[in-house]
Scaffold this active site. Structure first.
Site, PDB file in Angstrom:
ATOM      1  N   TYR A 142       0.846  -1.199   0.000  1.00  0.00           N
ATOM      2  CA  TYR A 142       0.000   0.000   0.000  1.00  0.00           C
ATOM      3  C   TYR A 142       0.890   1.261   0.000  1.00  0.00           C
ATOM      4  O   TYR A 142       0.669   2.195  -0.775  1.00  0.00           O
ATOM      5  CB  TYR A 142      -0.895  -0.036   1.236  1.00  0.00           C
ATOM      6  CG  TYR A 142      -1.780   1.159   1.455  1.00  0.00           C
ATOM      7  CD1 TYR A 142      -2.903   1.382   0.663  1.00  0.00           C
ATOM      8  CD2 TYR A 142      -1.526   2.059   2.498  1.00  0.00           C
ATOM      9  CE1 TYR A 142      -3.733   2.468   0.892  1.00  0.00           C
ATOM     10  CE2 TYR A 142      -2.347   3.137   2.734  1.00  0.00           C
ATOM     11  CZ  TYR A 142      -3.454   3.352   1.935  1.00  0.00           C
ATOM     12  OH  TYR A 142      -4.277   4.425   2.164  1.00  0.00           O
ATOM     13  N   LYS A 146       1.527   4.139  -2.820  1.00  0.00           N
ATOM     14  CA  LYS A 146       1.304   5.573  -2.560  1.00  0.00           C
ATOM     15  C   LYS A 146       2.526   6.397  -2.987  1.00  0.00           C
ATOM     16  O   LYS A 146       2.389   7.496  -3.530  1.00  0.00           O
ATOM     17  CB  LYS A 146       0.996   5.811  -1.078  1.00  0.00           C
ATOM     18  CG  LYS A 146      -0.398   5.352  -0.645  1.00  0.00           C
ATOM     19  CD  LYS A 146      -1.518   6.088  -1.351  1.00  0.00           C
ATOM     20  CE  LYS A 146      -2.899   5.786  -0.793  1.00  0.00           C
ATOM     21  NZ  LYS A 146      -3.988   6.282  -1.639  1.00  0.00           N
TER      22      LYS A 146
HETATM   23  N1  LIG Z   1      -9.447   6.108   5.537  1.00  0.00           N
HETATM   24  C1  LIG Z   1      -8.200   6.361   5.887  1.00  0.00           C
HETATM   25  O1  LIG Z   1      -7.839   6.248   7.074  1.00  0.00           O
HETATM   26  C2  LIG Z   1      -7.203   6.810   4.833  1.00  0.00           C
HETATM   27  C3  LIG Z   1      -5.937   7.236   5.260  1.00  0.00           C
HETATM   28  C4  LIG Z   1      -5.004   7.617   4.306  1.00  0.00           C
HETATM   29  C5  LIG Z   1      -5.340   7.647   2.956  1.00  0.00           C
HETATM   30  N2  LIG Z   1      -6.582   7.215   2.581  1.00  0.00           N
HETATM   31  C6  LIG Z   1      -6.862   7.196   1.137  1.00  0.00           C
HETATM   32  O2  LIG Z   1      -8.074   7.872   0.848  1.00  0.00           O
HETATM   33  C7  LIG Z   1      -8.715   7.248  -0.268  1.00  0.00           C
HETATM   34  C8  LIG Z   1     -10.129   6.850   0.116  1.00  0.00           C
HETATM   35  O3  LIG Z   1     -10.035   5.993   1.235  1.00  0.00           O
HETATM   36  P1  LIG Z   1     -11.326   5.452   2.029  1.00  0.00           P
HETATM   37  O4  LIG Z   1     -10.932   5.390   3.442  1.00  0.00           O
HETATM   38  O5  LIG Z   1     -12.534   6.176   1.647  1.00  0.00           O
HETATM   39  O6  LIG Z   1     -11.343   3.955   1.484  1.00  0.00           O
HETATM   40  P2  LIG Z   1     -12.578   2.932   1.447  1.00  0.00           P
HETATM   41  O7  LIG Z   1     -12.002   1.559   1.311  1.00  0.00           O
HETATM   42  O8  LIG Z   1     -13.536   3.216   2.528  1.00  0.00           O
HETATM   43  O9  LIG Z   1     -13.262   3.358   0.074  1.00  0.00           O
HETATM   44  C9  LIG Z   1     -12.668   3.084  -1.172  1.00  0.00           C
HETATM   45  C10 LIG Z   1     -13.782   2.778  -2.145  1.00  0.00           C
HETATM   46  O10 LIG Z   1     -13.176   2.428  -3.401  1.00  0.00           O
HETATM   47  C11 LIG Z   1     -13.950   1.389  -3.965  1.00  0.00           C
HETATM   48  N3  LIG Z   1     -13.142   0.653  -4.940  1.00  0.00           N
HETATM   49  C12 LIG Z   1     -12.229  -0.323  -4.702  1.00  0.00           C
HETATM   50  N4  LIG Z   1     -11.735  -0.760  -5.860  1.00  0.00           N
HETATM   51  C13 LIG Z   1     -12.325  -0.037  -6.856  1.00  0.00           C
HETATM   52  C14 LIG Z   1     -12.218  -0.025  -8.256  1.00  0.00           C
HETATM   53  N5  LIG Z   1     -11.421  -0.865  -8.901  1.00  0.00           N
HETATM   54  N6  LIG Z   1     -12.953   0.879  -8.949  1.00  0.00           N
HETATM   55  C15 LIG Z   1     -13.783   1.727  -8.316  1.00  0.00           C
HETATM   56  N7  LIG Z   1     -13.954   1.743  -6.980  1.00  0.00           N
HETATM   57  C16 LIG Z   1     -13.225   0.864  -6.253  1.00  0.00           C
HETATM   58  C17 LIG Z   1     -14.363   0.523  -2.778  1.00  0.00           C
HETATM   59  O11 LIG Z   1     -15.480  -0.264  -3.095  1.00  0.00           O
HETATM   60  C18 LIG Z   1     -14.651   1.587  -1.731  1.00  0.00           C
HETATM   61  O12 LIG Z   1     -15.997   1.980  -1.742  1.00  0.00           O
HETATM   62  C19 LIG Z   1      -7.817   6.077  -0.667  1.00  0.00           C
HETATM   63  O13 LIG Z   1      -6.919   6.479  -1.674  1.00  0.00           O
HETATM   64  C20 LIG Z   1      -7.047   5.800   0.597  1.00  0.00           C
HETATM   65  O14 LIG Z   1      -5.808   5.173   0.318  1.00  0.00           O
HETATM   66  C21 LIG Z   1      -7.514   6.813   3.482  1.00  0.00           C
END
Ligand SMILES: NC(=O)c1ccc[n+]([C@@H]2O[C@H](COP(=O)([O-])OP(=O)(O)OC[C@H]3O[C@@H](n4cnc5c(N)ncnc54)[C@H](O)[C@@H]3O)[C@@H](O)[C@H]2O)c1
Length: 323
Positions: A142, A146
């Site tokens: 992951y 990134k």
């Molecule tokens: N939540 C956190 O703590 C956190 C921290 C750092 C960075 N991020 C980043 O923020 C972004 C959003 O994170 P989140 O927490 O909402 O994640 P999440 O897993 O809750 O949501 C991601 C969504 O993407 C969808 N998805 C997965 N594969 C897909 C595909 N091939 N095509 C279309 N949709 C797809 C999933 O179904 C899900 O609904 C990501 O890039 C994540 O790496 C999140």
């Protein structure tokens, strides 16, 4: 009004960011998409489509049909689930981003928000007040994805003039959609358990200290960075943002100030190793200087707000006392 595309719109961040974009741009101008569209999406005020970001032809078709000008690209596999299927995570997180960047380059898309993560850092990075520009040698797929994503965004900006921006989110805490399989999920699960059963077993050590952010600040950071003047930005795709840092034990203690008989146990699993490779706090001076970043919530105010939101949804089977 520009048309805005949100990928991964039904995840933890997308659910709340989409609502904030409705407020700002009007629901008709915000297209919420996901690999699968949940039934609950039927109640959304704006348009909804199925969109898998690993399908470049569909991505191009959707962007062209809706004249998309701005993309918030949130679709991803999070850290803990990515470790279970690294190649699939690479396909979604890196190939998916490349598809979005290529679509943007060849279409009317002018600006892109793509969130990076504190997972870009690794065991060789200074752990406390981690500098903006420092060692990025992560040990998880992951994190590697990134780092590659930040470099790709910078490349498309430099080479093709695409205005791609992003922040390195710490663990995101929220009371809306549940988190999607990250290393910091315990910091959300603990609240649900506290109000529902009064007991929780955290999958990290009691002294495991990580940086976190509350959802209103998470959304604010995305909108504020996207509002910033391009000329004022020296960095672009990987801004450190700091909001609060606490250990799992300190979080349990803060919840106990509201729910005195809440019991929290600690039983670290393989996610502890990921947590150990990440910073405990970040130097976010660049974000503050370049686009005015300033968080609104700390541990105390976030905890009070989380508990009151969960209780308002009548999740509670457990009585919360006044402080
Ligand atoms: N939540 C956190 O703590 C956190 C921290 C750092 C960075 N991020 C980043 O923020 C972004 C959003 O994170 P989140 O927490 O909402 O994640 P999440 O897993 O809750 O949501 C991601 C969504 O993407 C969808 N998805 C997965 N594969 C897909 C595909 N091939 N095509 C279309 N949709 C797809 C999933 O179904 C899900 O609904 C990501 O890039 C994540 O790496 C999140």
């Amino acid at each position: 009004m520009p048309t805005i595309l949100v990928t991964g719109a039904f995840g933890q961040i997308g659910t709340e960011l989409t609502q904030a974009l409705y407020t700002r741009y009007g629901a008709d101008n915000v297209l919420a998409t996901g690999r699968r569209v949940p039934e609950s999406a039927g109640t959304l005020a704006g348009p909804v489509e199925t969109l898998d970001v690993t399908d470049p032809a569909r991505l191009r078709e959707v962007c062209a049909r809706h004249d998309v000008e701005i993309i918030y690209h949130l679709a991803a596999r999070l850290s803990a689930v990515a470790e279970q299927a690294p190649l699939e995570a690479w396909r979604i997180n890196v190939d998916g981003l490349r598809n979005v960047l290529e679509t943007a380059k060849a279409s009317a898309v002018k600006r892109l928000f793509w969130p990076s993560s504190i997972a870009v850092f690794g065991p060789e990075t200074p752990r406390t007040l981690t500098p903006q520009d420092t060692v990025t040698r992560p040990t998880t797929v992951y994190g590697i994805a990134k780092v590659a994503g930040e470099l790709l965004c910078d490349y498309y900006a430099r080479r093709y003039g695409l205005d791609a921006r992003g922040v390195r989110y710490p663990g995101v805490i929220s009371s809306g959609a549940l988190p999607g399989g990250g290393t910091t999920d315990y910091a959300v699960e603990i609240f649900y358990a506290a109000v529902q059963t009064g007991r929780y077993t955290a999958f990290v050590r009691e002294d495991c200290r990580l940086p976190m952010i509350y959802m209103p600040d998470c959304v604010k950071a995305a909108l504020q960075l996207m509002d910033a003047d391009r000329e004022t930005l020296e960095h672009r795709s990987g801004f450190n943002i700091n909001a609060m840092s606490f250990s799992a034990g300190e979080l349990a203690a803060e919840i106990r100030r509201h729910i005195p008989d809440f019991i929290c146990d600690f039983d670290p699993d393989e996610r502890q190793q990921i947590a150990d490779s990440w910073p405990d706090s970040l130097d976010d001076g660049a974000a503050r200087r370049e686009w005015g970043w300033q968080p609104s919530y700390d541990l105390e105010t976030m905890t009070a707000d989380m508990l009151s939101k969960l209780r308002a949804r009548r999740l509670s089977g457990h009585k919360e006392t006044a402080r």
